[in-house]
Design an enzyme around this catalytic site. Sequence first.
Site, PDB file in Angstrom:
ATOM      1  CB  SER A 176      -0.833  -0.183   1.182  1.00 36.40           C
ATOM      2  OG  SER A 176      -1.718  -1.017   1.448  1.00 36.40           O
TER       3      SER A 176
ATOM      4  CB  SER B 272       2.198  -7.652   4.445  1.00 29.47           C
ATOM      5  OG  SER B 272       2.945  -6.484   4.409  1.00 29.47           O
TER       6      SER B 272
ATOM      7  CD  GLU C  44      -2.843  -3.642  14.262  1.00 27.13           C
ATOM      8  OE1 GLU C  44      -3.079  -2.517  14.010  1.00 27.13           O
ATOM      9  OE2 GLU C  44      -2.546  -4.580  13.412  1.00 27.13           O
TER      10      GLU C  44
ATOM     11  CG  ASN D  69      -2.541   3.817   9.229  1.00 31.17           C
ATOM     12  OD1 ASN D  69      -2.271   3.116   8.515  1.00 31.17           O
ATOM     13  ND2 ASN D  69      -2.668   3.197  10.514  1.00 31.17           N
TER      14      ASN D  69
ATOM     15  CG  HIS E 211      -2.416  -9.205   2.345  1.00 27.93           C
ATOM     16  ND1 HIS E 211      -2.672  -8.377   1.191  1.00 27.93           N
ATOM     17  CD2 HIS E 211      -1.630  -8.161   3.017  1.00 27.93           C
ATOM     18  CE1 HIS E 211      -2.236  -7.143   1.033  1.00 27.93           C
ATOM     19  NE2 HIS E 211      -1.197  -7.164   2.184  1.00 27.93           N
TER      20      HIS E 211
END
Length: 286
Positions: free
Chosen positions: A41, A222, A203, A245, A101
């Site tokens: 990403s 990953s 999480e 983030n 994934h």
Amino acid sequence: MTTSDLSAPGADPSAIAAEAAAVLAERTGAARHEVALVLGSGWQVTADLVGETVAEVPVTDLPGFVAAAALGHVGVVRSVRVDVPGRDEEVRALVFASRTHLYEGRGVRPVVHAVRTAAAAGARTLVLTNGCGGLDPDTPPGTPVLISDHINLTATSPLEGATFVDLTDLYSSRLRALAHEAAQAHGGLGEGVYVQFRGPHYETPAEVTMAGRLGGDLVGMSTALEAIAARHAGLEVLGLSLVTNLAAGVSPTPLDPQEVVDAGRAAGPRIGALLADVVRRVLAER
Ligand code: 8IG
């Protein structure tokens, strides 16, 4: 009669990777790809900066691969010509613009199939990139970080049977030194320990606190399993994370998957130039 289905009884993942590498050699016109990159990403836009794409192969044409599922992932493999200072011959990199994934639920073999295919295609170096959550509130989204080590919280391994593999210096200190040299022109690079969770949920704040107390700096879904498979296959590994983030609880606001994608897009040109420099240095060194 052989099978190219990784989950078939008696399937041999390395043999299927060799088949995939043979298809790649034929479709790209390159007997060998020296380095392989897996773009996570935020990193997809960087492929064009690494070099000129000579051929593009949909992963669905390659034995053992499955179509991409994750947000922002495109299911193609590119063969990219890299201009390496001091080398006159053609040098090719294999660029996986997608990954499978663990959270897709197909097991571990598909997760590491690109890595095994890269090794079978002749690569000696693997650059694993990802987008991740950052634990340090002073490392803003859009910051690339070198992976110094990992903590695998997936409770699984890509290796089967009594395959004991040493993971000391898994994220090669030699390659990290090269990356730091390359990064000098791009504002420098920090290092951090990457913690792989299974996902696909992010999480809880308590889990992020746990990851920090365990020694982690970055959280994602990953890379660790792929790095283990790479070491087993004899590849030297470099890991680069893009903090897209702040991890849950570090940021005062909830995580938004679209913000994650946007942060990656915004950082693309900068981290692309960095990645291209790193790859050129890796290929100039041998
Ligand atoms: I992009 O905050 C991205 N991937 N586990 N946590 C986990 N994976 C991620 C995150 C995150 N951000």
